[in-house]
Design an enzyme around this catalytic site. Structure first.
Site, mmCIF file in Angstrom:
data_model
loop_
_atom_site.group_PDB
_atom_site.id
_atom_site.type_symbol
_atom_site.label_atom_id
_atom_site.label_comp_id
_atom_site.label_asym_id
_atom_site.label_seq_id
_atom_site.Cartn_x
_atom_site.Cartn_y
_atom_site.Cartn_z
ATOM 1 N N THR A 28 0.849 -1.204 0.000
ATOM 2 C CA THR A 28 0.000 0.000 0.000
ATOM 3 C C THR A 28 0.880 1.247 0.000
ATOM 4 O OG1 THR A 28 -1.659 -1.195 1.285
ATOM 5 C CG2 THR A 28 -1.814 1.197 1.313
ATOM 6 N N GLY A 82 6.161 -0.795 -0.180
ATOM 7 C CA GLY A 82 7.008 0.349 0.142
ATOM 8 C C GLY A 82 7.404 0.344 1.604
ATOM 9 N N ALA A 83 8.015 1.451 2.044
ATOM 10 C CA ALA A 83 8.417 1.589 3.453
ATOM 11 C C ALA A 83 8.559 3.064 3.790
ATOM 12 C CB ALA A 83 9.735 0.870 3.703
ATOM 13 N N GLU A 103 -0.435 -5.679 5.789
ATOM 14 C CA GLU A 103 0.876 -5.745 5.121
ATOM 15 C C GLU A 103 1.767 -6.782 5.808
ATOM 16 O OE1 GLU A 103 1.164 -1.135 3.496
ATOM 17 O OE2 GLU A 103 2.067 -1.635 5.411
#
Ligand code: 5RP
Length: 225
Positions: A28, A82-83, A103
């Site tokens: 996300t 993502g991060a 996640e």
């Protein structure tokens, strides 16, 4: 080049990890949104995608990418997400978008976790980005007090409810020297659903979008600082 262009670079590079006729997990966020756009170009080669949030589900549907229910999917060969921060061991802070619980579940079920990010996300020590913690609503104050005793400064995320009906405490002032130990400790507080530290199950590959191109990082085996 803008930060968003760098995110897009990393996202495009992740396509190389997608094998034909497989089901993959998709995270996300704005970087992942670029990945979904790239994935749409090869959707005819996919068996489907497991989504990590309602927002991603909407994006996947709009792109005509087939969705697969997580409970029917079995173990997944690949998860792309993502991060908010990554260290050199590819331990992450995630949850800026509030989707950390799903996640973490999809990442746990995946053989390979490819993290995509712009170069600003790589840090020496995790914690400058406030650590998101998803909590059961009735436990908000209790968990907040527990976080305070550990030196964190929890702030309730305003006007936000997770896809699971819970709240997020964003924890400031942490300098996370032992990410896996802190992940275990905070996860054990009664009322915590998920901590946005992805250290026990870190990423396997980090694709960083930089001005000079895409930098591929594998986990550094040295102890994280
Ligand atoms: C969502 C996340 C995202 O991966 C993280 O917030 C990074 O987002 P972006 O790609 O927009 O920078 O963990 O819960």
């Amino acid at each position: 080049m803008s930060g968003d262009d760098l995110k897009k670079r990393a996202a495009e590079a992740a396509l190389e990890y997608v094998a034909d006729n497989t089901v993959l997990g998709v995270g996300t966020g704005s970087t992942v949104n670029h990945f979904i756009a790239a994935l749409a170009r090869i959707k005819h080669r996919l068996d489907g995608v497991v989504s990590s949030s309602e927002a991603t589900t909407q994006r996947l549907k709009a792109a005509g990418i087939p969705l697969v229910d997580f409970n029917s999917a079995g173990p997944l060969p690949l998860y792309v997400d993502g991060a908010d921060e990554a260290n050199r061991r590819l331990q992450l802070i995630k949850g800026g978008g509030g989707a950390l619980t799903r996640e973490k579940i999809v990442a746990a079920a995946s053989e390979q976790f490819v993290c995509i990010a712009d170069q600003s996300k790589l840090v020496e020590v995790l914690g400058a980005f406030p650590l998101p913690v998803e909590v059961i609503p009735m436990a908000r104050s209790h968990v907040g007090r527990e976080l305070l005793t550990r030196g964190g400064q929890p702030v309730l995320r305003e006007n936000f409810v997770t896809d699971n009906g819970n709240l997020i405490l964003d924890v400031y002032n942490l300098r996370i020297l032992e990410p896996a130990a802190l992940e275990s400790e905070l996860t054990n507080i009664a009322g915590v659903v998920t901590v946005g530290l992805f250290a026990r199950r870190a990423a396997d590959v980090l694709l960083l979008g930089t001005e000079g191109g895409v930098r591929k990082l594998l986990p550094d085996s040295a102890p994280s600082k």
